[in-house]
Motif scaffolding. Structure first.
Motif, mmCIF file in Angstrom:
data_model
loop_
_atom_site.group_PDB
_atom_site.id
_atom_site.type_symbol
_atom_site.label_atom_id
_atom_site.label_comp_id
_atom_site.label_asym_id
_atom_site.label_seq_id
_atom_site.Cartn_x
_atom_site.Cartn_y
_atom_site.Cartn_z
ATOM 1 N N GLY A 44 3.940 -4.197 -0.395
ATOM 2 C CA GLY A 44 3.730 -2.735 -0.454
ATOM 3 C C GLY A 44 4.305 -2.049 -1.590
ATOM 4 O O GLY A 44 3.795 -1.272 -2.318
ATOM 5 N N ARG A 60 2.941 -3.133 -4.954
ATOM 6 C CA ARG A 60 1.502 -2.391 -4.986
ATOM 7 C C ARG A 60 1.694 -1.185 -5.931
ATOM 8 O O ARG A 60 0.980 -0.625 -6.460
ATOM 9 C CB ARG A 60 0.557 -2.259 -3.757
ATOM 10 C CG ARG A 60 -0.041 -3.635 -3.085
ATOM 11 C CD ARG A 60 -1.125 -3.540 -2.200
ATOM 12 N NE ARG A 60 -0.522 -2.889 -1.229
ATOM 13 C CZ ARG A 60 -0.082 -3.806 -0.260
ATOM 14 N NH1 ARG A 60 0.093 -4.896 -0.290
ATOM 15 N NH2 ARG A 60 0.618 -3.228 1.059
ATOM 16 N N LEU A 61 2.412 -0.463 -5.008
ATOM 17 C CA LEU A 61 2.586 0.959 -5.764
ATOM 18 C C LEU A 61 3.494 1.102 -6.963
ATOM 19 O O LEU A 61 2.885 1.592 -7.903
ATOM 20 C CB LEU A 61 3.613 1.988 -4.626
ATOM 21 C CG LEU A 61 4.080 3.240 -4.981
ATOM 22 C CD1 LEU A 61 2.675 4.018 -5.451
ATOM 23 C CD2 LEU A 61 5.049 4.086 -4.259
ATOM 24 N N SER A 113 6.311 6.446 2.880
ATOM 25 C CA SER A 113 5.984 5.087 2.749
ATOM 26 C C SER A 113 5.357 4.553 1.524
ATOM 27 O O SER A 113 5.028 5.501 0.782
ATOM 28 C CB SER A 113 5.049 4.641 4.041
ATOM 29 O OG SER A 113 3.536 4.951 3.382
ATOM 30 N N TYR A 114 5.247 3.400 1.081
ATOM 31 C CA TYR A 114 4.671 2.815 0.004
ATOM 32 C C TYR A 114 3.158 2.954 -0.189
ATOM 33 O O TYR A 114 2.444 2.845 -1.173
ATOM 34 C CB TYR A 114 5.074 1.299 -0.288
ATOM 35 C CG TYR A 114 6.822 1.327 -0.690
ATOM 36 C CD1 TYR A 114 7.129 1.684 -1.724
ATOM 37 C CD2 TYR A 114 7.428 0.907 0.415
ATOM 38 C CE1 TYR A 114 8.567 1.652 -1.996
ATOM 39 C CE2 TYR A 114 8.872 0.710 0.143
ATOM 40 C CZ TYR A 114 9.450 1.244 -1.076
ATOM 41 O OH TYR A 114 10.706 1.192 -1.330
ATOM 42 N N GLU A 115 2.652 3.582 0.998
ATOM 43 C CA GLU A 115 1.054 3.628 1.106
ATOM 44 C C GLU A 115 1.035 5.240 0.988
ATOM 45 O O GLU A 115 -0.073 5.657 1.328
ATOM 46 C CB GLU A 115 0.587 3.037 2.503
ATOM 47 C CG GLU A 115 0.557 1.776 2.539
ATOM 48 C CD GLU A 115 1.839 1.018 2.676
ATOM 49 O OE1 GLU A 115 2.111 -0.176 1.867
ATOM 50 O OE2 GLU A 115 2.643 1.549 3.659
ATOM 51 N N HIS A 124 2.063 7.856 2.734
ATOM 52 C CA HIS A 124 1.891 8.753 4.077
ATOM 53 C C HIS A 124 3.115 9.790 3.734
ATOM 54 O O HIS A 124 3.970 9.693 2.770
ATOM 55 C CB HIS A 124 2.251 8.035 5.115
ATOM 56 C CG HIS A 124 1.622 6.975 5.642
ATOM 57 N ND1 HIS A 124 1.727 5.482 5.091
ATOM 58 C CD2 HIS A 124 0.393 7.006 6.284
ATOM 59 C CE1 HIS A 124 0.693 4.763 5.899
ATOM 60 N NE2 HIS A 124 -0.106 5.626 6.244
#
Length: 199
Positions: free
Chosen positions: A34, A37-38, A179-181, A183
């Motif tokens: 994660g 990816r970021l 988060s790394y996504e 959020h």
């Protein structure tokens, strides 16, 4: 200046569980990318990336596999050895970020996995200042750490305190997420993208 022990060092044998747990996750094929990816989307192809507190090497190795020129720095000798076994193609320097000699000009500095919460007491601004000095034009910093539910030996580092420390070192907040996504910010985990203040 004498070496100042980090909170990670002071935790002693408790830190072994960290490397063992991540090794199990990697062996089981779990998604442990994660952060990488970021980090990857924050920079162009072939970027210079510095991974501070690179641990067992999972973030640095993933970024290297995606074509970035990665410098991995990790002070814990056990994690350095684990990194070299797990990712033999990744060069890792065993050193503290405040003690290692590095050339400036990084496109991205990565400080994830609670690195900022494990520093030696009172060195947070020193580390952020060092990181700021290592950035190249347009460079950014990726920070991530638990706000609650993290390791017992990590300090509690409230978001407003980290942001004040960053600003004092010439770094402003481009983004804060939970988060790394990406959020929305929440009470458990914080992720920041920082960049130098002003022109």
């Amino acid at each position: 200046m004498p070496h100042r022990p980090t909170r990670w060092e002071l935790a002693g044998d408790h830190t072994r569980e960290f490397g063992e747990r991540l090794a199990r996750l990697v062996a089981e094929g779990a998604d442990v990318d994660g952060e990488a990816r970021l980090a990857d989307v924050l920079v162009p192809r072939g970027a210079r990336v510095l991974d501070v507190g690179s641990g067992m090497g999972r973030v640095a190795a993933t970024l290297q596999s995606r074509g970035h020129r990665v410098t991995a720095v990790e002070p814990d000798p056990a994690l350095v050895e684990q990194s070299r076994r797990t990712y033999p193609g990744l060069a890792v320097t065993q050193a503290d970020i405040l003690e290692v000699d590095l050339e400036p000009g990084y496109d991205l500095v990565v400080l994830v996995g609670n690195v900022m919460a494990f520093l030696a007491e009172g060195t947070e601004r020193e580390v952020l200042g060092r990181v700021r000095a290592l950035l190249g034009p347009g460079g950014r910093v990726l920070v991530g750490m638990h706000q609650r539910g993290g390791p017992d030996h990590a300090r509690r580092y409230p978001p407003e305190e980290l942001e004040a420390d960053a600003l004092a070192c010439g770094l402003d907040v481009d983004l804060r997420a939970g988060s790394y996504e990406l959020h929305p910010p929440g009470p458990d985990y914080s992720v920041w993208v920082l960049s130098p203040v002003g022109p």
